[in-house]
Design an enzyme around this catalytic site. Sequence first.
Site, PDB file in Angstrom:
ATOM      1  N   ALA A  27      39.028  60.806  -2.464  1.00 52.78           N
ATOM      2  CA  ALA A  27      40.271  61.508  -2.126  1.00 52.78           C
ATOM      3  C   ALA A  27      39.993  62.992  -1.874  1.00 52.78           C
ATOM      4  CB  ALA A  27      41.275  61.339  -3.253  1.00 52.78           C
ATOM      5  N   TYR A  52      37.153  64.275  -0.922  1.00 49.20           N
ATOM      6  CA  TYR A  52      36.416  64.358   0.331  1.00 49.20           C
ATOM      7  C   TYR A  52      37.398  64.277   1.514  1.00 49.20           C
ATOM      8  CZ  TYR A  52      33.342  62.912   4.127  1.00 49.20           C
ATOM      9  OH  TYR A  52      32.690  62.835   5.331  1.00 49.20           O
ATOM     10  N   ASP A  53      38.318  63.319   1.433  1.00 49.36           N
ATOM     11  CA  ASP A  53      39.314  63.159   2.504  1.00 49.36           C
ATOM     12  C   ASP A  53      40.149  64.425   2.667  1.00 49.36           C
ATOM     13  OD1 ASP A  53      38.437  60.621   2.843  1.00 49.36           O
ATOM     14  OD2 ASP A  53      40.134  59.653   1.843  1.00 49.36           O
ATOM     15  N   LYS A 102       9.864  46.164   4.544  1.00 48.54           N
ATOM     16  CA  LYS A 102      10.166  45.878   5.941  1.00 48.54           C
ATOM     17  C   LYS A 102      11.644  45.505   6.015  1.00 48.54           C
ATOM     18  CE  LYS A 102       8.385  43.562  10.015  1.00 48.54           C
ATOM     19  NZ  LYS A 102       9.643  43.090  10.574  1.00 48.54           N
ATOM     20  N   LYS A 128       4.535  39.328   6.151  1.00 47.13           N
ATOM     21  CA  LYS A 128       5.830  38.639   6.213  1.00 47.13           C
ATOM     22  C   LYS A 128       5.966  37.688   5.029  1.00 47.13           C
ATOM     23  CE  LYS A 128       8.299  38.737   9.838  1.00 47.13           C
ATOM     24  NZ  LYS A 128       8.352  38.670  11.164  1.00 47.13           N
ATOM     25  N   CYS A 144      42.982  16.578  -6.226  1.00 41.28           N
ATOM     26  CA  CYS A 144      44.286  16.250  -6.805  1.00 41.28           C
ATOM     27  C   CYS A 144      45.078  15.252  -5.973  1.00 41.28           C
ATOM     28  CB  CYS A 144      45.102  17.521  -6.999  1.00 41.28           C
ATOM     29  SG  CYS A 144      45.662  18.224  -5.442  1.00 41.28           S
ATOM     30  N   CYS A 185      44.667  22.429   0.804  1.00 44.84           N
ATOM     31  CA  CYS A 185      45.483  21.584  -0.062  1.00 44.84           C
ATOM     32  C   CYS A 185      46.728  22.390  -0.382  1.00 44.84           C
ATOM     33  CB  CYS A 185      44.721  21.276  -1.351  1.00 44.84           C
ATOM     34  SG  CYS A 185      45.792  20.660  -2.658  1.00 44.84           S
TER      35      CYS A 185
HETATM   36  S1  IVH Z   1       6.906  50.781  11.499  1.00 45.69           S
HETATM   37  C1  IVH Z   1       4.460  50.982  15.372  1.00 45.69           C
HETATM   38  N1  IVH Z   1       8.154  50.520   9.180  1.00 45.69           N
HETATM   39  O1  IVH Z   1       9.772  45.971  11.963  1.00 45.69           O
HETATM   40  C2  IVH Z   1       5.192  50.886  14.092  1.00 45.69           C
HETATM   41  N2  IVH Z   1       8.816  49.139  10.994  1.00 45.69           N
HETATM   42  O2  IVH Z   1       8.006  44.050  13.301  1.00 45.69           O
HETATM   43  C3  IVH Z   1       6.375  49.982  14.076  1.00 45.69           C
HETATM   44  N3  IVH Z   1      10.648  47.603  10.483  1.00 45.69           N
HETATM   45  O3  IVH Z   1      10.167  47.199  15.215  1.00 45.69           O
HETATM   46  C4  IVH Z   1       7.422  50.255  13.105  1.00 45.69           C
HETATM   47  N4  IVH Z   1      10.932  48.239   8.393  1.00 45.69           N
HETATM   48  O4  IVH Z   1      12.156  47.409  13.582  1.00 45.69           O
HETATM   49  C5  IVH Z   1       8.048  50.104  10.455  1.00 45.69           C
HETATM   50  N5  IVH Z   1       9.196  50.384   7.091  1.00 45.69           N
HETATM   51  C6  IVH Z   1       9.088  49.977   8.362  1.00 45.69           C
HETATM   52  C7  IVH Z   1       9.915  48.972   8.896  1.00 45.69           C
HETATM   53  C8  IVH Z   1       9.737  48.568  10.220  1.00 45.69           C
HETATM   54  C9  IVH Z   1      11.348  47.433   9.359  1.00 45.69           C
HETATM   55  C10 IVH Z   1      10.849  46.852  11.742  1.00 45.69           C
HETATM   56  C11 IVH Z   1      10.927  47.706  12.985  1.00 45.69           C
HETATM   57  C12 IVH Z   1       9.804  47.217  13.858  1.00 45.69           C
HETATM   58  C13 IVH Z   1       9.566  45.845  13.334  1.00 45.69           C
HETATM   59  C14 IVH Z   1       8.171  45.385  13.658  1.00 45.69           C
END
Ligand code: IVH
Length: 679
Positions: free
Chosen positions: A41, A43-44, A122, A326, A424, A439
Amino acid sequence: MPSKPAPTDAKTVKQVEKLRAELRRHEHLYYVMDAPEVSDAEYDRLMLELKALEAAHPELVTPDSPTQRVGGKPKEGFQKLAHSRPMLSLDNAYNEGELRDWDRRVHELSGSAKVAYVCELKLDGMSLALWYREGALKKGITRGDGSTGEDVTTNVRTIRSIPLSVSSETAKKSKLGGDFEVRGEVIMPIASFTRMNDEREQQGLSKFANPRNAAAGTIRTLEPNVVAQRRLDYFSYFALTPDGTEAFPTHSEALKALTAAGFKVNPNHRYVENIDDVWAFINEWEAKRDKLPYEIDGIVIKVDSIRLQRELGFTGKAPRWAIAYKYAARAGETIIEDILVQVGRTGKLTPVAALKPVFIGGTTVSRATLHNLDEIERLGVKIGDWVVVERGGDVIPKVVRVIDDKKHPRGTKTFRMPAKCPECGGHVVRTEGEADHRCINAACPAKLRESILHFTSRGVMNIEGMGESLVNQLADRGLVKNVADIFDLTEDKLLSLERIGKKSAKNVLDEIEAAKQLPLERVIFGLGIRMVGERTAEFLAEHFGSMDALAAANEEELLQVNEVGPRIAASIREFFEEPANIKLLERLRKAGLNFKGEKKERGTQLAEKTFVITGTLPTYSRDEAKKMIEDAGGRTSGSVSKKTDFVLAGTEAGSKLDKARELGITVIDEAELLKMLKN
Ligand code: IVH
């Protein structure tokens, strides 16, 4: 028609600057540091004050003012823009062996015995480049095909964790300077994602498949207003000079500088000196990833030294100096043995696939939601089909597609929605235009259980300890027949149940007591009124200020509340017209729950006046104008009629303006509204 702006004096200039600095500081604390100092609030209030000053002195408006996050929409789609240097993707490693192979190659190719790395999460989003010139955000560009992206600046500006400007002092201190490029990831937090999908479901719109699609889809919508509402977030991971070279000698220094300059850098990164520590980091986060408020799909490992990075260089599409580890995909293949039907608290029937148990990302999955009949038809699922099942962060596992090949014979049995409630035997109906079957038996025991679980859940009354097993027992024994009965529970009643001792009984009773302190919006949310989610409950509490005022509100009054449309208004009326619900409310009141909230103070300048807003206003969004009118005691409506007093028109106003002229209703612009508010 617009009134002449007031002459600007030095005092006003100072006040505007002061407000901007304050707002920027609070945005940084809230969106980057996650450590707000003031209430929403407050902030608003600061924001409205700044907006009013800027509206009276338009020459003071600068593009980096905190008021300028939502601007006009990009007219014909997005412009293409070339990246300063290609935005590459990463090579992947799927197991420890591949990871160690990569580490070996890095050592061999660089000829170094020691290589330090930075491990980062990632983030499962979409990468985005930001260009700053003289400290101000100039461009936000999507990755596109890697060499050319799309200019999505108008949308990027609405993301609050992205600074619109970096002061020259900060730029100097952080050593970033005023001209630089930041690269990072736009994500949609799981909570925003679920909320958005819930809202889309209520509105009968199709849902996004996962937070990544939602983030990518959102950043490319042509409605900056929509982007602003969807709460995207941005984590930065590269600091470059305008020509695309690294701005610092090491990656870890770049991350530090970005943090110092006010950018959000994901705190869960680590500098390590060997591959064993990389592996430890990977394992740590594999175990913890489900606790994150956003989704990740792996770990990115980067060589820390930029000199070494240059020596290692690139293969065709990816750098040799980084790799993405991954995590095993959290999807699995299995067979649908049956399709069951679950009854939710609103009586909604949800078809659920009973699966041959399959191990996905650390847990055994034997159930997956199929949402509704439309979804089953869209997927073309039959009982006996082989399907792909996915499991996301907080999301319930779901069937994503049917596998149709030689190895996986198709199922043969078509699912039919039952005509009678499986719990039921009550009537099941599907209202015109709605995707869901329900229901309609008010006394359906499944609804009871679910409504109690909803009431006690964390975001609502937060009565920990009242989970499924306790609620089932309480419902089965008739100890709790509605949510008010919770407040009549005693130690004796609880001790009569199985698996509950003195200590846990006391805990539950303490939690029930504590729930009485929770604010009005939680109580409203807890009632389980159809289509009234957390956000709507907040708006209702704020608008009416008490349960009694809400219960007494007629449809017209309800329609004045932010985001309440005819369907929600009707559902609220339906709830408060039911005598059983009125009785329930009286008991909740007696139990001591909070029935009073903080009504937003309203002025009387526009009392009894009804406005219709149309077109795009020069400084305020329609929602903001609506709020200002309502705060001043006025009403807003969606359609022009003889009862309309004023039509507030911006540019591109269409049929509503024509109608107003036809009916001879006074048409005003934003400046005139501001004048009326002042009087
Ligand atoms: S570095 C050349 N850091 O992963 C370096 N990418 O599979 C490329 N991503 O296109 C990016 N977290 O969208 C980097 N901590 C991170 C990341 C990250 C997610 C995504 C990004 C990139 C993709 C590659």
